[in-house]
Design a protein around this motif. Structure first.
Motif, PDB file in Angstrom:
ATOM      1  N   LEU A 102       0.836  -1.203   0.000  1.00 37.24           N
ATOM      2  CA  LEU A 102       0.000   0.000   0.000  1.00 37.24           C
ATOM      3  C   LEU A 102       0.869   1.251   0.000  1.00 37.24           C
ATOM      4  N   LEU A 103       1.895   1.233   0.828  1.00 36.43           N
ATOM      5  CA  LEU A 103       2.778   2.403   0.886  1.00 36.43           C
ATOM      6  C   LEU A 103       3.461   2.608  -0.463  1.00 36.43           C
ATOM      7  N   TYR A 104       3.901   1.510  -1.048  1.00 27.07           N
ATOM      8  CA  TYR A 104       4.553   1.598  -2.360  1.00 27.07           C
ATOM      9  C   TYR A 104       3.592   2.214  -3.376  1.00 27.07           C
ATOM     10  N   LEU A 105       2.337   1.743  -3.357  1.00 24.11           N
ATOM     11  CA  LEU A 105       1.369   2.253  -4.327  1.00 24.11           C
ATOM     12  C   LEU A 105       1.141   3.751  -4.131  1.00 24.11           C
ATOM     13  N   ALA A 114      12.111  19.108 -11.563  1.00 30.27           N
ATOM     14  CA  ALA A 114      10.998  18.295 -11.071  1.00 30.27           C
ATOM     15  C   ALA A 114      11.046  16.897 -11.692  1.00 30.27           C
ATOM     16  N   MET A 115      11.274  16.862 -13.012  1.00 32.08           N
ATOM     17  CA  MET A 115      11.339  15.574 -13.696  1.00 32.08           C
ATOM     18  C   MET A 115      12.455  14.723 -13.109  1.00 32.08           C
ATOM     19  N   THR A 116      13.589  15.365 -12.815  1.00 37.76           N
ATOM     20  CA  THR A 116      14.723  14.640 -12.250  1.00 37.76           C
ATOM     21  C   THR A 116      14.353  14.008 -10.912  1.00 37.76           C
ATOM     22  N   VAL A 117      13.649  14.793 -10.082  1.00 39.56           N
ATOM     23  CA  VAL A 117      13.238  14.241  -8.791  1.00 39.56           C
ATOM     24  C   VAL A 117      12.342  13.025  -8.998  1.00 39.56           C
ATOM     25  N   PHE A 118      11.371  13.141  -9.911  1.00 41.37           N
ATOM     26  CA  PHE A 118      10.466  12.011 -10.135  1.00 41.37           C
ATOM     27  C   PHE A 118      11.239  10.799 -10.650  1.00 41.37           C
ATOM     28  N   LEU A 119      12.173  11.024 -11.557  1.00 42.75           N
ATOM     29  CA  LEU A 119      12.903   9.884 -12.130  1.00 42.75           C
ATOM     30  C   LEU A 119      13.829   9.245 -11.093  1.00 42.75           C
ATOM     31  N   PHE A 120      14.502  10.076 -10.302  1.00 36.32           N
ATOM     32  CA  PHE A 120      15.355   9.500  -9.250  1.00 36.32           C
ATOM     33  C   PHE A 120      14.507   8.759  -8.228  1.00 36.32           C
ATOM     34  N   SER A 121      13.336   9.299  -7.975  1.00 41.06           N
ATOM     35  CA  SER A 121      12.449   8.619  -7.033  1.00 41.06           C
ATOM     36  C   SER A 121      12.000   7.279  -7.613  1.00 41.06           C
ATOM     37  N   LEU A 122      11.709   7.253  -8.906  1.00 42.13           N
ATOM     38  CA  LEU A 122      11.340   5.994  -9.542  1.00 42.13           C
ATOM     39  C   LEU A 122      12.495   4.999  -9.487  1.00 42.13           C
ATOM     40  N   THR A 123      13.716   5.507  -9.608  1.00 44.27           N
ATOM     41  CA  THR A 123      14.871   4.629  -9.486  1.00 44.27           C
ATOM     42  C   THR A 123      14.944   4.039  -8.085  1.00 44.27           C
ATOM     43  N   GLY A 124      14.533   4.833  -7.107  1.00 42.18           N
ATOM     44  CA  GLY A 124      14.648   4.372  -5.726  1.00 42.18           C
ATOM     45  C   GLY A 124      15.878   4.909  -5.040  1.00 42.18           C
ATOM     46  N   LEU A 125      16.235   6.141  -5.358  1.00 41.08           N
ATOM     47  CA  LEU A 125      17.383   6.756  -4.688  1.00 41.08           C
ATOM     48  C   LEU A 125      16.897   7.576  -3.503  1.00 41.08           C
ATOM     49  N   PRO A 169      17.233  10.828  -1.163  1.00 41.90           N
ATOM     50  CA  PRO A 169      16.178  10.918  -0.148  1.00 41.90           C
ATOM     51  C   PRO A 169      14.792  11.085  -0.741  1.00 41.90           C
ATOM     52  N   PHE A 170      14.439  10.344  -1.752  1.00 41.42           N
ATOM     53  CA  PHE A 170      13.123  10.489  -2.357  1.00 41.42           C
ATOM     54  C   PHE A 170      12.221   9.326  -1.968  1.00 41.42           C
ATOM     55  N   ALA A 171      10.915   9.562  -2.124  1.00 41.78           N
ATOM     56  CA  ALA A 171       9.941   8.626  -1.579  1.00 41.78           C
ATOM     57  C   ALA A 171      10.043   7.223  -2.193  1.00 41.78           C
ATOM     58  N   GLY A 172      10.449   7.162  -3.474  1.00 39.76           N
ATOM     59  CA  GLY A 172      10.544   5.860  -4.113  1.00 39.76           C
ATOM     60  C   GLY A 172      11.469   4.919  -3.370  1.00 39.76           C
ATOM     61  N   PHE A 173      12.482   5.472  -2.776  1.00 37.64           N
ATOM     62  CA  PHE A 173      13.412   4.670  -1.974  1.00 37.64           C
ATOM     63  C   PHE A 173      12.693   4.047  -0.785  1.00 37.64           C
ATOM     64  N   ILE A 174      11.854   4.837  -0.149  1.00 40.66           N
ATOM     65  CA  ILE A 174      11.138   4.340   1.026  1.00 40.66           C
ATOM     66  C   ILE A 174      10.203   3.201   0.630  1.00 40.66           C
ATOM     67  N   GLY A 175       9.514   3.405  -0.513  1.00 41.95           N
ATOM     68  CA  GLY A 175       8.645   2.336  -1.002  1.00 41.95           C
ATOM     69  C   GLY A 175       9.406   1.039  -1.137  1.00 41.95           C
TER      70      GLY A 175
END
Lengths: 494, 499
Positions: free
Chosen positions: A342-345, A387-398, A400-406
């Motif tokens: 759920l958190l990941y989603l 902004a795009m960079t943040v989203f892409l890094f977050s998608l990578t899972g780096l 301090p972005f949320a994708g990493f937490i997921g």
């Protein structure tokens, strides 16, 4: 607990509001000759806000409830997905207002009606606890999706995408129905709860259960774009108008996960939430199947994403990979696993919606979805590129972005159950994924723009929308306690 | 009062500068530069204060800050400094301040450059202070993307390739580390609450009592995975291939940071995490580590000798010098550990100096071909003098700090692995060989007419070099301040690994 009709209607208030929105939109379409974009979108946005607000109110006040003779169960789990459904539709409406592709189509009223229907379908998918209801709500969602994909009537690739989607979707539905009929044959009931009891009380032949489960999983897997049911996704994602692609990649996938989790956790897993007791009562090792499928899904998604040149296609494959990461959470049974998915989603909603939104804005301006045409974007539109960079890094899972937490919460749940091999496959995949996400970033930042490129114009409203997606993507990367408790509470299922 | 928040102040002061620079209009280059200078100067001064007020006789962590952060997973905001991390913090403070001045002639996108630079500085300080494994990992990863942009946008001709190679290599190493971190987490118990924990100090105590995973192979796999993560950063042969590309393509200041600070993180990770948390595995694999150290020393030196690019030669000399650190760590002796830590600090000072010096000549000649100069000493006498001092320091001339580190590593290791030390010592000869040969080609011989009238070294460049020269000289003749600082913590580390 049986609930009376009035009480049942109260429990589906968000769906009723969405249905009302759809009806008003349909009437609007008949009554006004011109397309009336502004009014239509206003109605849609108000309707979705209302539905989302009703969901939140229900969530705040709710204990456990079944409605309509246990066809649907309204619990924190289903409301979590209702909220994702209506908020996604809301964002897609906001996107559609700015979309170049949707500007000259057959009218915004119909679009609002279809999107509201999509929201209802998704919301009901998450709350269905009956095979028939699962099938009906899923078909509602599918039919709306087919319409949305081919919504730009003039565009050839949109039509092609729509046709492909319908054919694949129908086949998947057929498989799923067959699997459901087998389950019905065994358990003599369509209710998921009865299937669980039947599993506990009877020893069914393993082969039948395997076939039934795999067939049902085929139908669900189609929605979450699980390998090997992923073939449709790149073509459809590329061909569909970008707002619709975002909807498919985020909401439709979330709906698929909702129904899979509901299905397995209600029919296959005997659970006592209080004591954290979870056990697979079916005679088959479906968890292992899901684990293997997860490994293939993320690996194939990531590897095929590398050579893509169309950014929507690349994001399509990346969303296949993300389905793989989330499937890790389904190959173990624990409350932590449900809460992790759920958190990941939730995190995935912010970052993927953001990425697609920017793709659309860039496409509005440069009329291209080609990654090569992102060259030097950072020099003309620094804010948008950042902004795009943040989203892409977050998608990578780096971090301090949320994708990493997921990723971390999913990995934690898996390692807790000793599923090391799958986590190692996933982290290797993370490195692979960096390559293609960074490719876009490289184009934007490390290359010089061609002569005479105009800055991408971003209006005030789109800018605010991007910020509303950007802030959570960063904030939940450094402090995700609220999201964690929300997901944990929402992992409570009947 | 100040000491309650000292470490947080050091970490987050550059972050304030980062935000300020983001708010500035991009045409105000001077403002941006000086903001960067001020917000790296403050943490540098604070890091000196940290060194000055630290109780060196205690081996424990000092200036501790500990707050709950994500309670659901028992993640803490936990900072602390001891004798092992303090030299690294001081080094980071010093080099990050001086490198701002080496970045003075960055010629495009100043705002982006200095904001990313300050973000990088925050992350570097954080790595050396974090005592919560999760926090450590966040800081560790936070270094990656500023570095990617700093190399990729402001680097040399092959910058894109070098940047992505650096990024992929280090990410590959760190995701393995993540799996190990999570494994530690599930095998830990916080004595206070009974839940799992990321607290490195608690994990150390648990490891000391032998309370970790029982299976030998799992522990070995964890150690190897951690080691690969750190080895890529050091870099240990055969994980070093990203280094020549990244160092050569990066702009001068970033090369200094890479060589001076980032490479130390790998070795620091071994000392802070691998050794205390898996002490039996550290002892079990020590001989392998020593052999890798040997390969680094000799192979690095030989490859450096073959280079014609000034910067590439120094990049490979880093590989060689970090081999001494690895060898010292593998020795598991007090002297060896002292030597390794001293070598880490020295390498930061001296190689930082070398990269600055290459930058000076490159800014003037616009090439770095060792064979394309000649007799530069005639035109740039001061520059030639400082370079000779840096070269001598790097090749380990007695009287300069480099010598002390190397000699202690050899002394400490000789008792344990005499053969390896004897073979490694050839590396010192090769090192002298390539440095002297390079010096001869660039500075001596008939003056190259092409460079008549080349501008002499200027005040800004001297300003970045002189502090480093003084430190190298001072520690070369009187290294006791350093040894007094690190002694207690190193003997504790030695005790943890069971010697």
């Amino acid at each position: 607990m049986q609930t009376g009709l009035t009480r049942s209607l109260v429990l589906i208030a968000p769906e009723l509001i969405a249905a009302l929105t759809a009806l008003i939109a349909l009437m609007g379409a008949m009554l006004t000759k011109r397309s009336g974009a502004k009014e239509a979108f206003s109605i849609g946005i108000i309707g979705m806000l209302g539905a989302a607000a009703a969901t939140v109110i229900l969530y705040e006040r709710l204990t456990l409830n079944t409605a309509f003779h246990a066809l649907v169960t309204i619990d924190p789990f289903s409301l979590f997905f209702s909220l994702i459904a209506y908020v996604s539709v809301l964002y897609v409406l906001l996107m559609a207002m700015d979309s170049r592709e949707l500007k000259d189509t057959q009218g915004s009223w119909e679009l609002v009606a279809i999107l509201s229907g999509f929201g209802i379908g998704m919301s009901l998918m998450a709350s269905s606890t009956n095979l028939l209801m699962i099938y009906l709500s899923m078909e509602l969602l599918s039919v709306m999706s087919y319409l949305l994909v081919s919504y730009t009537r003039g565009a050839r690739r949109s039509k092609e995408a729509g046709l492909k989607y319908i054919i694949y979707g129908s086949i998947a539905s057929g498989f799923m129905l067959y699997g459901m009929s087998l389950l019905y044959g065994m358990a003599h009931s369509l209710s998921l709860g009865d299937i669980l009891i039947a599993f506990i009380n009877h020893g069914y032949p393993r082969i039948t259960v395997y076939v039934a489960t795999l067939f049902v999983l085929t139908g669900f897997g189609f929605k979450i774009v699980m390998v090997p049911m992923h073939m449709w996704a790149p073509d459809v994602y590329e061909g569909a108008p970008t707002p619709v692609t975002a909807l498919l990649a985020v909401a439709s996938k979330a709906a698929g996960f909702a129904v899979i989790m509901r299905f397995f956790y209600t029919a296959y897993i005997s659970s006592v939430s209080v004591t954290h007791y979870y056990a697979n009562v079916s005679p088959i090792r479906w968890l292992l199947i899901v684990a293997v499928v997860a490994a293939f899904t993320m690996t194939i998604g990531n590897i095929v994403a590398i050579p893509q040149n169309n950014i929507k296609r690349m994001l399509a494959y990346s969303s296949i990979a993300h389905a793989g990461y989330m499937l890790i959470g389904l190959s173990i049974v624990s409350r932590a696993a449900v809460s992790a998915v759920l958190l990941y989603l939730a995190v995935y909603f912010f970052m993927n919606m953001g990425a697609f939104f920017i793709v659309m804005i860039v496409d509005n301006s440069i009329h291209s979805e080609d990654i090569d045409h992102y060259s030097g974007l950072a020099q003309v539109s620094p804010g948008l590129s950042a902004a795009m960079t943040v989203f892409l890094f977050s998608l990578t899972g780096l971090p301090p972005f949320a994708g990493f937490i997921g990723k971390v919460v999913v990995f934690l749940a898996a390692i807790d159950k000793g599923l090391y091999w799958l986590v190692i496959v996933a982290v290797v995949n993370t490195v692979v994924s960096l390559y293609y996400y960074a490719r876009v970033i490289k184009k934007m930042y490390l290359e010089t723009p061609p002569e005479g490129v105009q800055p991408v114009r971003v209006g005030l409203v789109p800018a605010l929308i991007i910020i509303s997606l950007l802030v959570p993507t960063i904030l939940f990367g450094v402090w995700w306690t609220p999201l964690q408790s929300f997901a944990h509470f929402s992992s409570f299922m009947y | 009062m100040l000491s309650n928040y000292l470490l947080s102040l050091i970490v987050f002061t550059p972050m304030i500068g980062f935000v300020l620079i983001l708010l500035m209009p991009r045409e105000r280059v001077t403002w941006i530069r000086w903001t960067a200078a001020v917000f790296t100067f403050i943490p540098m001064v604070l890091s000196f204060y940290l060194y000055g007020t630290m109780d060196a006789s205690s081996a424990g962590f000092q200036f501790v800050e500990k707050y709950p952060w994500i309670t659901a997973f028992n993640i803490q905001y936990y900072l602390g400094a001891d004798g092992i991390s303090t030299p690294m913090i001081v080094l980071t403070g010093l080099l990050s301040f001086l490198s701002v001045f080496a970045s003075w002639n960055i010629n495009k996108a100043h705002k982006a450059y200095f904001s990313l630079y300050l973000l990088l500085v925050t992350a570097m300080f954080g790595v050396f202070m974090a005592l919560d494994f999760f926090l450590f990992y966040i800081f560790w990863e936070l270094m990656l993307f500023p570095m990617y942009f700093l190399i990729g946008i402001w680097g040399g001709p092959r910058r894109e390739y070098a940047a992505i190679k650096f990024f992929l290599y280090t990410l590959a190493g760190s995701v393995l580390m993540l799996v190990v971190i999570l494994t530690f987490y599930f095998n830990s118990t916080d004595p206070a609450t009974g839940s799992h924990t990321f607290n490195i100090v608690t994990l150390m105590n648990q490891a000391n009592q032998g309370m970790f995973i029982k299976q030998f192979w799992v522990r070995l796999a964890m150690y190897v995975a951690l080691f690969i993560g750190f080895a890529i950063k050091v870099p240990v042969f055969p994980f070093h291939t990203w280094l020549p590309d990244a160092h050569v393509e990066a702009p001068t200041a970033i090369s200094v940071i890479l060589a001076g600070v980032l490479l130390k993180m790998g070795a620091y990770g071994l000392m802070r995490i691998s050794y205390p948390l898996l002490p039996d595995m550290a002892a079990y694999t020590a001989i392998g580590l020593a052999i890798l150290g040997l390969i680094n020393i000799v192979y690095g030196a030989l490859v450096a000798m073959a280079q014609t690019d000034f910067k590439k030669m120094i990049a490979y000399s880093s590989v060689s010098h970090m081999g001494f650190v690895i060898l010292g760590l593998a020795s598991m002796t007090f002297i060896g550990f002292n030597g390794a830590l001293m070598q880490m600090f020295n390498h930061g000072i001296i190689t930082g100096m070398l990269f600055l010096l290459v930058g000076v000549i490159y800014d003037r000649a616009h090439h770095r071909d060792l064979n394309g100069f000649g007799g530069i000493a005639t035109y740039m006498p001061v520059y030639a003098g400082i370079t000779s001092l840096a070269f001598m320091g790097s090749l380990g001339l007695p009287g300069l700090s480099g010598f002390i580190g190397e000699v202690l590593v050899f002394l400490g290791t000789f008792k344990v692995y005499p053969v390896i030390v004897i073979v490694s010592a050839t590396g010192v000869i090769f090192t002298a060989g390539y440095f002297l040969w390079a010096y001869q080609r660039v500075f001596l011989g008939p003056p190259n007419e092409k460079y008549r009238g080349i501008a002499r070294i200027n005040g800004r460049e001297l300003f970045t070099l002189v502090p480093l020269v003084l430190i190298a000289l001072f520690l070369g003749v009187y290294p006791m301040p350093f040894f007094n600082l690190v002694g207690a913590s190193l003997s504790k580390l030695l005790m943890m690994v069971g010697h």
